[in-house]
Design a protein around this motif. Structure first.
Motif, PDB file in Angstrom:
ATOM      1  N   PRO A   8       0.802  -1.236   0.000  1.00  0.00           N
ATOM      2  CA  PRO A   8       0.000   0.000   0.000  1.00  0.00           C
ATOM      3  C   PRO A   8       0.830   1.280   0.000  1.00  0.00           C
ATOM      4  O   PRO A   8       0.259   2.366   0.113  1.00  0.00           O
ATOM      5  N   GLU A   9       2.153   1.174  -0.144  1.00  0.00           N
ATOM      6  CA  GLU A   9       2.969   2.391  -0.259  1.00  0.00           C
ATOM      7  C   GLU A   9       2.540   3.228  -1.464  1.00  0.00           C
ATOM      8  O   GLU A   9       2.835   4.423  -1.525  1.00  0.00           O
ATOM      9  N   PHE A  11      -0.099   4.410  -2.053  1.00  0.00           N
ATOM     10  CA  PHE A  11      -1.048   5.446  -1.639  1.00  0.00           C
ATOM     11  C   PHE A  11      -0.377   6.608  -0.904  1.00  0.00           C
ATOM     12  O   PHE A  11      -1.034   7.599  -0.585  1.00  0.00           O
ATOM     13  N   PHE A  74      -3.890  -2.498   6.825  1.00  0.00           N
ATOM     14  CA  PHE A  74      -4.194  -1.260   6.113  1.00  0.00           C
ATOM     15  C   PHE A  74      -5.666  -0.907   6.302  1.00  0.00           C
ATOM     16  O   PHE A  74      -6.546  -1.593   5.810  1.00  0.00           O
ATOM     17  N   ARG A  75      -5.950   0.151   7.036  1.00  0.00           N
ATOM     18  CA  ARG A  75      -7.331   0.593   7.293  1.00  0.00           C
ATOM     19  C   ARG A  75      -8.210  -0.515   7.868  1.00  0.00           C
ATOM     20  O   ARG A  75      -9.359  -0.677   7.456  1.00  0.00           O
ATOM     21  N   GLY A  76      -7.633  -1.267   8.808  1.00  0.00           N
ATOM     22  CA  GLY A  76      -8.396  -2.325   9.461  1.00  0.00           C
ATOM     23  C   GLY A  76      -7.467  -3.428   9.906  1.00  0.00           C
ATOM     24  O   GLY A  76      -6.246  -3.244   9.978  1.00  0.00           O
ATOM     25  N   VAL A  77      -8.033  -4.585  10.198  1.00  0.00           N
ATOM     26  CA  VAL A  77      -7.252  -5.703  10.724  1.00  0.00           C
ATOM     27  C   VAL A  77      -6.351  -6.322   9.660  1.00  0.00           C
ATOM     28  O   VAL A  77      -5.234  -6.757   9.948  1.00  0.00           O
ATOM     29  N   GLY A  78      -6.833  -6.371   8.430  1.00  0.00           N
ATOM     30  CA  GLY A  78      -6.119  -7.102   7.387  1.00  0.00           C
ATOM     31  C   GLY A  78      -5.260  -6.242   6.476  1.00  0.00           C
ATOM     32  O   GLY A  78      -5.251  -5.009   6.545  1.00  0.00           O
ATOM     33  N   ASP A  80      -3.825  -4.712   2.781  1.00  0.00           N
ATOM     34  CA  ASP A  80      -4.437  -3.994   1.656  1.00  0.00           C
ATOM     35  C   ASP A  80      -4.976  -4.991   0.618  1.00  0.00           C
ATOM     36  O   ASP A  80      -4.220  -5.839   0.127  1.00  0.00           O
ATOM     37  N   PRO A  81      -6.270  -4.896   0.266  1.00  0.00           N
ATOM     38  CA  PRO A  81      -6.846  -5.853  -0.688  1.00  0.00           C
ATOM     39  C   PRO A  81      -6.119  -5.893  -2.039  1.00  0.00           C
ATOM     40  O   PRO A  81      -5.987  -6.969  -2.633  1.00  0.00           O
ATOM     41  N   GLY A  82      -5.646  -4.762  -2.531  1.00  0.00           N
ATOM     42  CA  GLY A  82      -4.928  -4.775  -3.807  1.00  0.00           C
ATOM     43  C   GLY A  82      -3.667  -5.637  -3.720  1.00  0.00           C
ATOM     44  O   GLY A  82      -3.357  -6.423  -4.624  1.00  0.00           O
ATOM     45  N   TRP A 160       5.388   3.435   7.714  1.00  0.00           N
ATOM     46  CA  TRP A 160       5.233   3.018   6.316  1.00  0.00           C
ATOM     47  C   TRP A 160       6.490   3.263   5.496  1.00  0.00           C
ATOM     48  O   TRP A 160       6.775   2.557   4.540  1.00  0.00           O
TER      49      TRP A 160
END
Lengths: 176, 176
Positions: A8-9, A11, A74-78, A80-82, A160
């Motif tokens: 997720p870097e 972003f 990333f923005r939660g427990v898990g 980054d989906p990507g 990050w």
């Protein structure tokens, strides 16, 4: 070896600088780092919208021999989906996949309100919480393990922008 | 057609009943639903630990012709990482992938504190927020779109146990 640098870097405002730094660390080992923001070898037609970014990244993925995923929550427990999508993608192609996370906690410790129940652990919604001592969902770490890959967890939380664990991950891949 | 039924329902206490109900809905169309908790056709050796669950699910995935993913946000902004891994996996094999989400909000509206910045949107950490009007990360929806798949978003939030949107998803796949 061409290594896809998932994470997720992309972003962050300094995404391109981080991509360049990761590539420089890969180059020390004689490897080529491929960053999701790189122009694809074969550019899909059409404007630069989300469909084109997706198509470009799938092309980059298919051209890589291995993948190193930043699986930091990333923005939660898990993760980054990507990033997770890309990990599954390269695993299905039978190529080595590796990962690391900047969060020192195991998965279970990250789920708010997790409590013993049903012979294991569950969250406040009554949904089971994986308790295998892993950092992430077992499909992710199972794939990395089955691929003979490296999975590293930070000993203390890292920013990050910190690339020390990524650097250690590359060294472990070299030594494996 | 064998359809892999990916989703975080496996964490619910009534996971097996939900799996059976999803399979029954598939059977109406003459399709076979494959649930992650099904015994694999070729069972890997060893005890039933996390490595075996992973190996079994990869075997099930490879044996499926398509995938329908429940991409409802799970313990955060994004979808369940196990589900997303499986979506990337089947996409890399070139098989049709489909998805649905029980959350009516677009991705951007789910990110707490998202605000206009850098010609787009960013979160409280200064990380860019995707703003393509999609439900999920563009790699996921890009893959579904590129595969000619179906992606449905609920009009109002639905409970984990509600299968009405899944049912509509199957109907849309049939009609496509």
């Amino acid at each position: 070896m061409r290594i896809y640098l998932a994470g997720p870097e992309v972003f962050l405002p300094e995404a391109r600088a981080i991509g360049a730094a990761k590539k420089a660390l890969c180059a020390r080992h004689g490897w080529e780092g491929v960053f999701p923001m790189d122009p694809p070898a074969l550019s899909p037609s059409g404007e630069m919208d989300w469909r084109r970014i997706h198509a470009a990244n799938e092309l980059l993925l298919r051209g890589c021999d291995a993948l190193v995923a930043n699986l930091t929550p990333f923005r939660g427990v898990g993760a980054d989906p990507g990033t997770v999508f890309e990990l599954g993608f390269l695993r299905a192609l039978g190529r080595p996949v590796h990962g690391y996370t900047h969060d020192p906690r195991p998965h279970r410790a990250r789920v708010a309100g997790a409590r013993p129940a049903r012979g294991g652990w569950e969250d406040a919604q009554g949904m089971r919480v994986e308790d295998h001592g892993l950092s992430e969902n077992l499909m992710l770490e199972g794939a990395i393990r089955a691929a003979g890959g490296v999975m590293l967890r930070a000993e203390a939380a890292l920013d990050w922008r910190d690339l020390s664990l990524f650097e250690r991950c590359l060294e472990a891949i070299r030594d494996a």
